[in-house]
Design an enzyme around this catalytic site. Structure first.
Site, PDB file in Angstrom:
ATOM      1  N   ASN A   1     -32.506  67.117  60.436  1.00  0.00           N
ATOM      2  CA  ASN A   1     -31.686  66.913  60.137  1.00  0.00           C
ATOM      3  C   ASN A   1     -31.322  65.796  59.122  1.00  0.00           C
ATOM      4  O   ASN A   1     -30.579  65.798  58.277  1.00  0.00           O
ATOM      5  CB  ASN A   1     -30.665  65.815  61.384  1.00  0.00           C
ATOM      6  CG  ASN A   1     -31.437  64.603  61.715  1.00  0.00           C
ATOM      7  OD1 ASN A   1     -32.632  64.454  62.230  1.00  0.00           O
ATOM      8  ND2 ASN A   1     -31.432  63.971  61.648  1.00  0.00           N
TER       9      ASN A   1
ATOM     10  N   CYS B   1     -28.468  57.320  61.596  1.00  0.00           N
ATOM     11  CA  CYS B   1     -28.854  57.079  62.825  1.00  0.00           C
ATOM     12  C   CYS B   1     -29.655  55.313  62.870  1.00  0.00           C
ATOM     13  O   CYS B   1     -29.201  54.278  63.757  1.00  0.00           O
ATOM     14  CB  CYS B   1     -29.789  57.561  64.399  1.00  0.00           C
ATOM     15  SG  CYS B   1     -28.068  59.157  64.161  1.00  0.00           S
TER      16      CYS B   1
HETATM   17  N1  PMP Z   1     -30.393  65.725  67.607  1.00  0.00           N
HETATM   18  C1  PMP Z   1     -30.482  65.311  66.306  1.00  0.00           C
HETATM   19  C2  PMP Z   1     -31.324  66.226  65.222  1.00  0.00           C
HETATM   20  C3  PMP Z   1     -29.895  65.208  65.602  1.00  0.00           C
HETATM   21  O1  PMP Z   1     -29.238  65.645  64.213  1.00  0.00           O
HETATM   22  C4  PMP Z   1     -28.626  64.321  66.438  1.00  0.00           C
HETATM   23  C5  PMP Z   1     -26.971  63.481  65.466  1.00  0.00           C
HETATM   24  N2  PMP Z   1     -26.108  64.559  64.983  1.00  0.00           N
HETATM   25  C6  PMP Z   1     -28.693  64.142  67.734  1.00  0.00           C
HETATM   26  C7  PMP Z   1     -29.612  64.668  68.181  1.00  0.00           C
HETATM   27  C8  PMP Z   1     -28.230  63.621  68.525  1.00  0.00           C
HETATM   28  O2  PMP Z   1     -26.255  63.451  68.691  1.00  0.00           O
HETATM   29  P1  PMP Z   1     -25.471  63.052  69.536  1.00  0.00           P
HETATM   30  O3  PMP Z   1     -25.188  61.370  68.691  1.00  0.00           O
HETATM   31  O4  PMP Z   1     -24.544  63.897  68.727  1.00  0.00           O
HETATM   32  O5  PMP Z   1     -25.684  62.847  70.319  1.00  0.00           O
END
Ligand code: PMP
Length: 384
Positions: free
Chosen positions: A151, A324
């Site tokens: 990501n 994050c």
């Molecule tokens: N895995 C990846 C590769 C992410 O980019 C994300 C955040 N979009 C997540 C897991 C976790 O997603 P969420 O916060 O919606 O649980």
């Protein structure tokens, strides 16, 4: 001032067609476990969504899909559920060094219960080092987790080759496809994937739903006992609106993927070509094996938080490092894993495109980046 949203990896707008489709389930009562008619209507909506999600990843059947509340939840159930159910002589789990924190933290948590957790290094583009993987994986490694695409740097991993190595040892491969699904074709059967995570919002679906694909025959146990919904793996009354919306979002994503990816690739390539003309500006991630909507950069002498805030003054939203960990101001573990020094990793900018972006927006974006970099370098004590 008309804004330009370029941070689709953090959060996506919900497609209006998805809202129209799922709206009836937002207000209505109806528990899929209830036998009266509108309970059964809710059940039908969940099963229809299961079919659509299975279809997006060419799963064997809709029965392989377990709905969760998020990608984080799917990652936790996939990792912990297989780890606890398949303990071997020694307790081992493995991941790549550039996994999302929702993989790394559950694996670190297993360490507290006596598990060994290792991370496989990646090359300077973020591709998993297959020789290291071969050396690090043992017959005791219950589950290895490698993301389909990253990501933060957009790099797409050679999942099929990774699957062969993992299966040579008879272990499970978990793949976090949150960033890749709906962008590039995923075929769990052809790729040899045992467990795969999806997120509703990353498909333009509502927040509050995710899914875990579990290949038939994979041994997994509940890590969250309760009412036994979703094969007992994700207890709790289903969020019908989000699940029905996720299904419809998956259907639309599959239908439009080819054309939309081609369209976004042109915008991505134009941004990469123009932005790398800036002095000491570099692409991060793989130059060609990258997601069609993903353009990520680093700039010497300046810092990502300031880039983000400056770009916001132009009405343009970008990300820096991992969405994050942007609260912590720590250098991104992904950028450090591809070999950047701390000071290099701090100057990152991540652009993730979506349905609202157009080629016509490129000149404004590029001009804003040029001005931002120039202004910040004038202020930077590190700049020459
Ligand atoms: N895995 C990846 C590769 C992410 O980019 C994300 C955040 N979009 C997540 C897991 C976790 O997603 P969420 O916060 O919606 O649980």
């Amino acid at each position: 001032m008309e804004g330009i949203y370029l941070d689709h990896a953090s959060s996506m707008p919900v497609d209006p067609r998805v809202i129209d489709f799922a709206k009836p389930f937002l207000a209505e009562a109806g528990n899929p476990s209830s036998l009266y008619e509108f309970g059964q209507t809710a059940k039908q909506a969940v099963e229809e969504a299961r079919n659509k999600v299975a279809d997006l990843i060419n799963a064997e059947s809709e029965k392989t899909i377990v709905f969760t509340g998020s990608a984080t939840e799917a990652n936790n159930i996939g990792i912990r559920g297989t780890a606890f159910r398949n303990i071997k002589e020694c307790k081992e789990v493995l991941s790549s060094a550039i996994e999302h924190i929702s993989i790394i933290n559950p694996m670190k948590d297993l360490v507290k219960n006596g598990w060994r957790f290792n991370q496989v290094p990646v090359d300077k583009f973020g591709i998993v080092d297959l020789d290291s993987l071969k050396k690090m994986i043992t017959k005791n490694t219950v589950v290895t987790s490698v993301m389909y695409a990253n990501n933060e740097i957009g790099t797409i991993e050679p999942i099929k080759k990774i699957s062969e190595i993992v299966h040579n040892k008879g272990n499970y491969l978990h793949v976090d496809a949150t960033a890749a699904a709906g962008r590039i074709p995923i075929d769990v059967q052809n790729d040899g994937i045992d467990l795969l995570t999806l997120s509703s919002n990353d498909l333009y679906g509502p927040r509050g739903a995710g899914a875990l694909y579990i290949k038939p025959g994979v041994k997994i146990q509940s890590v969250m006992p309760g009412g036994g919904q979703e094969r007992g793996l994700r207890s709790g009354t289903e969020n019908i609106f989000a699940i029905a919306g996720m299904g419809e979002a998956a259907r639309i994503a599959k239908q439009e993927m080819k054309n939309e990816s081609e369209r976004l690739k042109k915008i991505r390539d134009s941004l990469i070509s123009e932005i790398t003309k800036i002095d000491e500006a570099y692409v991060t991630g793989h130059p060609t094996q990258r997601l069609p909507h993903h353009a990520s950069f680093r700039f010497n002498y300046i810092e990502g938080e300031s880039i983000l805030l400056n770009m916001d003054m132009y009405g343009i939203q970008i990300a820096t490092g991992s969405a994050c960990s942007s609260k912590t101001l720590e250098a991104s573990h992904v950028l450090l894993a591809i070999g950047l020094k701390h000071e290099e990793a701090h100057g990152s900018m991540v652009i993730t495109l979506g349905r609202s972006n157009t080629l016509e927006q490129v000149p404004k974006i590029v001009k804003s980046v040029e001005e931002t970099v120039k202004r910040l370098r004038q202020l930077s004590p590190l700049s020459k």
